[in-house]
Design a protein around this motif. Structure first.
Motif, PDB file in Angstrom:
ATOM      1  N   GLU A 332       0.829  -1.205   0.000  1.00  0.00           N
ATOM      2  CA  GLU A 332       0.000   0.000   0.000  1.00  0.00           C
ATOM      3  C   GLU A 332       0.867   1.259   0.000  1.00  0.00           C
ATOM      4  O   GLU A 332       0.593   2.217  -0.733  1.00  0.00           O
ATOM      5  N   ARG A 333       1.907   1.266   0.820  1.00  0.00           N
ATOM      6  CA  ARG A 333       2.795   2.426   0.864  1.00  0.00           C
ATOM      7  C   ARG A 333       3.510   2.623  -0.467  1.00  0.00           C
ATOM      8  O   ARG A 333       3.699   3.756  -0.917  1.00  0.00           O
ATOM      9  N   ASP A 334       3.903   1.523  -1.100  1.00  0.00           N
ATOM     10  CA  ASP A 334       4.543   1.627  -2.417  1.00  0.00           C
ATOM     11  C   ASP A 334       3.587   2.238  -3.437  1.00  0.00           C
ATOM     12  O   ASP A 334       3.987   3.056  -4.276  1.00  0.00           O
ATOM     13  N   ASP A 335       2.326   1.830  -3.371  1.00  0.00           N
ATOM     14  CA  ASP A 335       1.332   2.372  -4.299  1.00  0.00           C
ATOM     15  C   ASP A 335       1.110   3.863  -4.051  1.00  0.00           C
ATOM     16  O   ASP A 335       0.972   4.652  -4.992  1.00  0.00           O
ATOM     17  N   LEU A 336       1.094   4.268  -2.797  1.00  0.00           N
ATOM     18  CA  LEU A 336       0.927   5.685  -2.475  1.00  0.00           C
ATOM     19  C   LEU A 336       2.141   6.492  -2.914  1.00  0.00           C
ATOM     20  O   LEU A 336       1.997   7.632  -3.386  1.00  0.00           O
ATOM     21  N   ASP A 337       3.331   5.932  -2.767  1.00  0.00           N
ATOM     22  CA  ASP A 337       4.529   6.614  -3.264  1.00  0.00           C
ATOM     23  C   ASP A 337       4.430   6.850  -4.757  1.00  0.00           C
ATOM     24  O   ASP A 337       4.821   7.919  -5.265  1.00  0.00           O
ATOM     25  N   ARG A 338       3.915   5.875  -5.472  1.00  0.00           N
ATOM     26  CA  ARG A 338       3.795   5.999  -6.923  1.00  0.00           C
ATOM     27  C   ARG A 338       2.736   7.025  -7.317  1.00  0.00           C
ATOM     28  O   ARG A 338       2.955   7.835  -8.220  1.00  0.00           O
ATOM     29  N   ARG A 339       1.612   7.008  -6.636  1.00  0.00           N
ATOM     30  CA  ARG A 339       0.497   7.867  -7.041  1.00  0.00           C
ATOM     31  C   ARG A 339       0.606   9.294  -6.517  1.00  0.00           C
ATOM     32  O   ARG A 339       0.273  10.254  -7.230  1.00  0.00           O
ATOM     33  N   LEU A 340       1.025   9.442  -5.270  1.00  0.00           N
ATOM     34  CA  LEU A 340       1.131  10.773  -4.681  1.00  0.00           C
ATOM     35  C   LEU A 340       2.543  11.332  -4.757  1.00  0.00           C
ATOM     36  O   LEU A 340       2.724  12.550  -4.804  1.00  0.00           O
ATOM     37  N   GLY A 341       3.525  10.460  -4.748  1.00  0.00           N
ATOM     38  CA  GLY A 341       4.903  10.902  -4.852  1.00  0.00           C
ATOM     39  C   GLY A 341       5.641  10.815  -3.525  1.00  0.00           C
ATOM     40  O   GLY A 341       5.143  11.252  -2.492  1.00  0.00           O
ATOM     41  N   ARG A 342       6.854  10.264  -3.562  1.00  0.00           N
ATOM     42  CA  ARG A 342       7.663  10.135  -2.354  1.00  0.00           C
ATOM     43  C   ARG A 342       7.950  11.501  -1.740  1.00  0.00           C
ATOM     44  O   ARG A 342       7.900  11.676  -0.526  1.00  0.00           O
ATOM     45  N   PHE A 343       8.242  12.488  -2.581  1.00  0.00           N
ATOM     46  CA  PHE A 343       8.588  13.806  -2.056  1.00  0.00           C
ATOM     47  C   PHE A 343       7.366  14.541  -1.520  1.00  0.00           C
ATOM     48  O   PHE A 343       7.440  15.282  -0.547  1.00  0.00           O
ATOM     49  N   VAL A 344       6.223  14.358  -2.156  1.00  0.00           N
ATOM     50  CA  VAL A 344       4.993  14.985  -1.674  1.00  0.00           C
ATOM     51  C   VAL A 344       4.613  14.415  -0.309  1.00  0.00           C
ATOM     52  O   VAL A 344       4.146  15.136   0.575  1.00  0.00           O
ATOM     53  N   LEU A 345       4.824  13.121  -0.109  1.00  0.00           N
ATOM     54  CA  LEU A 345       4.490  12.496   1.165  1.00  0.00           C
ATOM     55  C   LEU A 345       5.507  12.809   2.255  1.00  0.00           C
ATOM     56  O   LEU A 345       5.217  12.654   3.439  1.00  0.00           O
ATOM     57  N   PHE A 346       6.694  13.226   1.862  1.00  0.00           N
ATOM     58  CA  PHE A 346       7.705  13.597   2.844  1.00  0.00           C
ATOM     59  C   PHE A 346       7.300  14.899   3.546  1.00  0.00           C
ATOM     60  O   PHE A 346       6.893  15.861   2.916  1.00  0.00           O
ATOM     61  N   ASP A 347       7.423  14.907   4.863  1.00  0.00           N
ATOM     62  CA  ASP A 347       7.027  16.069   5.663  1.00  0.00           C
ATOM     63  C   ASP A 347       8.209  16.485   6.532  1.00  0.00           C
ATOM     64  O   ASP A 347       8.602  15.767   7.453  1.00  0.00           O
ATOM     65  N   SER A 348       8.774  17.638   6.255  1.00  0.00           N
ATOM     66  CA  SER A 348       9.950  18.091   7.008  1.00  0.00           C
ATOM     67  C   SER A 348       9.631  18.351   8.469  1.00  0.00           C
ATOM     68  O   SER A 348      10.513  18.280   9.325  1.00  0.00           O
ATOM     69  N   GLU A 349       8.385  18.656   8.791  1.00  0.00           N
ATOM     70  CA  GLU A 349       8.004  18.918  10.171  1.00  0.00           C
ATOM     71  C   GLU A 349       7.900  17.626  10.989  1.00  0.00           C
ATOM     72  O   GLU A 349       8.048  17.643  12.201  1.00  0.00           O
ATOM     73  N   ALA A 350       7.599  16.525  10.316  1.00  0.00           N
ATOM     74  CA  ALA A 350       7.491  15.221  10.974  1.00  0.00           C
ATOM     75  C   ALA A 350       8.447  14.260  10.284  1.00  0.00           C
ATOM     76  O   ALA A 350       8.043  13.215   9.766  1.00  0.00           O
ATOM     77  N   ALA A 351       9.730  14.610  10.273  1.00  0.00           N
ATOM     78  CA  ALA A 351      10.721  13.898   9.471  1.00  0.00           C
ATOM     79  C   ALA A 351      11.328  12.696  10.166  1.00  0.00           C
ATOM     80  O   ALA A 351      12.029  11.905   9.532  1.00  0.00           O
ATOM     81  N   VAL A 352      11.109  12.531  11.461  1.00  0.00           N
ATOM     82  CA  VAL A 352      11.706  11.422  12.190  1.00  0.00           C
ATOM     83  C   VAL A 352      11.212  10.095  11.613  1.00  0.00           C
ATOM     84  O   VAL A 352      10.005   9.901  11.413  1.00  0.00           O
ATOM     85  N   GLY A 353      12.148   9.197  11.345  1.00  0.00           N
ATOM     86  CA  GLY A 353      11.746   7.900  10.823  1.00  0.00           C
ATOM     87  C   GLY A 353      12.837   7.244  10.015  1.00  0.00           C
ATOM     88  O   GLY A 353      13.958   7.753   9.901  1.00  0.00           O
ATOM     89  N   PHE A 354      12.500   6.087   9.454  1.00  0.00           N
ATOM     90  CA  PHE A 354      13.431   5.325   8.630  1.00  0.00           C
ATOM     91  C   PHE A 354      13.222   5.678   7.170  1.00  0.00           C
ATOM     92  O   PHE A 354      12.091   5.822   6.705  1.00  0.00           O
ATOM     93  N   TYR A 355      14.325   5.778   6.429  1.00  0.00           N
ATOM     94  CA  TYR A 355      14.264   6.102   5.001  1.00  0.00           C
ATOM     95  C   TYR A 355      15.118   5.107   4.218  1.00  0.00           C
ATOM     96  O   TYR A 355      16.262   4.824   4.591  1.00  0.00           O
ATOM     97  N   SER A 356      14.566   4.577   3.154  1.00  0.00           N
ATOM     98  CA  SER A 356      15.304   3.774   2.194  1.00  0.00           C
ATOM     99  C   SER A 356      15.088   4.423   0.841  1.00  0.00           C
ATOM    100  O   SER A 356      13.977   4.392   0.292  1.00  0.00           O
TER     101      SER A 356
END
Length: 538
Positions: A332-356
């Motif tokens: 599901e997350r992969d599909d959202l990355d494709r449709r909405l965009g990895r950068f659009v979903l990235f939030d600098s205000e809530a940036a804590v987390g794991f990134y690959s």
């Protein structure tokens, strides 16, 4: 017909849509009456009558063909979604023109936001896009932060008869052909936005019998209303419960599903651990409930549709990643990355987390660029356990201006408690931070996150704990040493770094004996729904 009116944050770019956020004639085209609203959001005293529009199925289909997709599939105040349009039909060509107008309006909003922003210290706790000219989920995604990188954050995967169609404000769609597009609205609700009433949403959810019904009603609601993260949590959980349990329990125990209040649904979502169910295991559960493989695919798709529909209508959108996305399945997350965009979903205000991040992808390069910018502005150590092409790595400061275009980078982004507190405090007045939500600070959360990532990788490879245990335990000794786990998983196509193997042993070796037995190994495969006491919920 639709009356002239305004839409979200200035309204539909063509000035058409719903008068005051409603359909003229008081009835929605999907059969649900709407009370007056102001560009979305319910107000005191308003209600959603349950009365259906009295049309037969044939009449409704005829009306739909007459009015065209703009009146039904196209939500004028919330255009985010996937479109597949036949340009030989005038109504569908009109939808393309409206999307072009929306894209122009979004681009202008982004340009204005970048123009009006000021470069100040991050201690002021403003969004990164204001500092770097980028566009995160914080708001003004677009022009300044993506120039020259071949990324259009609004007009995604546009194709005409399978051939790419880059955006142009002067493009005139042809008279024929199939046009495909994922459109993304990145502007956010204004400060005066109010969420849909809990009771109204709860009533709608309980009237729906399938995930498809729920997704359709959320899409309809999104044209006039705004949401909170906890409300979308409840929607996603309700969809999953309907798909998994409705057929099994509704006939002989109708009260089991209905005893859950709205707030209980929102609470239980945090224990849902949907990502911990591999597709094979979930498939067997669906089969036991009377469903099948098609139900799994449908549920995945419908849950994604709900998040897509709610994306630009979330008031407290800074909770999107931690409260919603992190609890969804990997597919599901992969599909959202494709449709909405990895950068659009990235939030600098809530940036804590794991990134690959796959650095061959422009949007992934934008994410690491913004993370480097954040790390330069914030105090403390931010990048922890960073790997580049499976080797320990320290990210050079120069990557902010020149990110490599190949390789895979993984890292945990961390913040000090004081930084998290400043960011949260800065959003107390604007309502964009979920109430009661606190972003994890320090590094103690990494051990849990690392174990979760290991679980996800194992779930995608093995259907159940017994199967994986037996495949790794090649000597049949009934226990696994740390070396056996590392070597065995590697031979089965699952590579774990030494730190990940250490984390796995630390989490599972409850008796400290240095060996993992089958009972301990089952800890990687917890029940589908977790209760307060760690037992499966009803």
């Amino acid at each position: 017909s639709q009356s002239a009116g305004v839409g979200n944050d200035g309204g539909s770019p063509l000035g058409r849509g719903r008068a005051g956020g409603t359909w003229s004639g008081s009835a929605s085209p999907l059969g649900r009456s709407h009370s007056a609203g102001s560009g979305g959001g319910s107000r005191a005293g308003e209600s959603w009558p349950a009365q259906r529009w009295p049309l037969t199925t044939a009449e409704a289909q005829s009306l739909k063909r007459f009015l065209g997709p703009s009146a039904f599939e196209f939500t004028a105040n919330n255009p985010t979604g996937h479109y597949s349009l036949d340009l030989s039909k005038s109504g569908e060509r009109d939808t393309v023109l409206r999307l072009i107008a929306w894209r122009n309006a979004e681009g202008q909003r982004s340009a204005n936001a970048v123009k009006n922003s000021k470069s100040v210290s991050f201690n002021a706790s403003i969004s990164l896009w204001q500092i770097s000219g980028g566009s995160t989920a914080a708001g003004a995604a677009g022009v300044g932060g993506t120039a020259g990188l071949g990324v259009d954050l609004h007009w995604r995967s546009a194709k005409l008869e399978g051939k790419p169609v880059p955006f142009s404000s002067s493009w005139v769609p042809p008279q024929q052909g199939r046009f495909e597009l994922d459109f993304v609205q990145t502007s956010r609700p204004g400060r005066d936005a109010e969420p849909v009433d809990d009771e109204e949403l709860d009533q709608i959810l309980h009237e729906c019998d399938t995930p498809e019904d729920i997704a359709r009603h959320v899409r309809e609601l999104s044209n006039n209303c705004y949401f909170l993260c906890r409300q979308i949590q409840a929607v996603l959980l309700r969809m999953t419960r309907v798909a998994v349990f409705e057929q099994r329990f509704s006939s002989n125990k109708p009260g089991i599903l209905e005893r859950w209040s709205f707030n209980s649904l929102a609470w239980a979502f945090t224990f849902w651990r949907f990502e911990n169910s591999g597709e094979g295991r979930f498939g067997r559960l669906m089969a036991a409930a009377g469903g099948g493989g098609s139900d799994i695919i449908s549920l995945y798709k419908m849950r994604v549709e709900v998040v897509v529909a709610a994306f630009s209508r979330l008031i407290d959108f800074h909770g999107l990643r931690h409260l919603i996305l992190d609890h969804m399945a990997v597919v599901e997350r992969d599909d959202l990355d494709r449709r909405l965009g990895r950068f659009v979903l990235f939030d600098s205000e809530a940036a804590v987390g794991f990134y690959s991040l796959d650095l061959t992808q422009p949007e992934d390069r934008l994410v690491i660029r913004d993370l480097i910018t954040l790390a330069q502005l914030e105090e403390g150590k931010n990048f922890v356990d960073t790997n580049y092409n499976d080797k320990d790595f320290s990210i050079p400061a120069g990557w902010r201006k020149d990110v490599p275009t190949k390789g895979v980078l993984s890292t945990y982004y961390c913040r000090l408690k004081s930084t998290c507190a400043r960011i949260e405090e800065s959003h107390e007045a604007d309502g964009t931070w979920p109430r009661g939500f606190h972003e994890p600070w320090g590094t103690s959360w990494i051990s849990v996150a690392r174990l979760k990532k290991i679980r996800e990788r194992l779930k995608g490879k093995f259907p159940d704990p017994v199967t994986s245990f037996r495949l790794i335990d090649r000597d049949g000794g009934g226990s696994l040493s740390q070396t056996e786990i590392a070597v065995g998983l590697f031979k089965l196509g699952v590579w774990l770094s030494p730190k990940e193997v250490d984390a796995l042993m630390s989490a599972l070796d409850s008796d400290g004996g240095g060996e993992i037995e089958i009972g301990e190994w089952r800890g990687l495969f917890p029940p589908l729904i977790q209760g307060r006491a760690g037992r499966a919920a009803p």
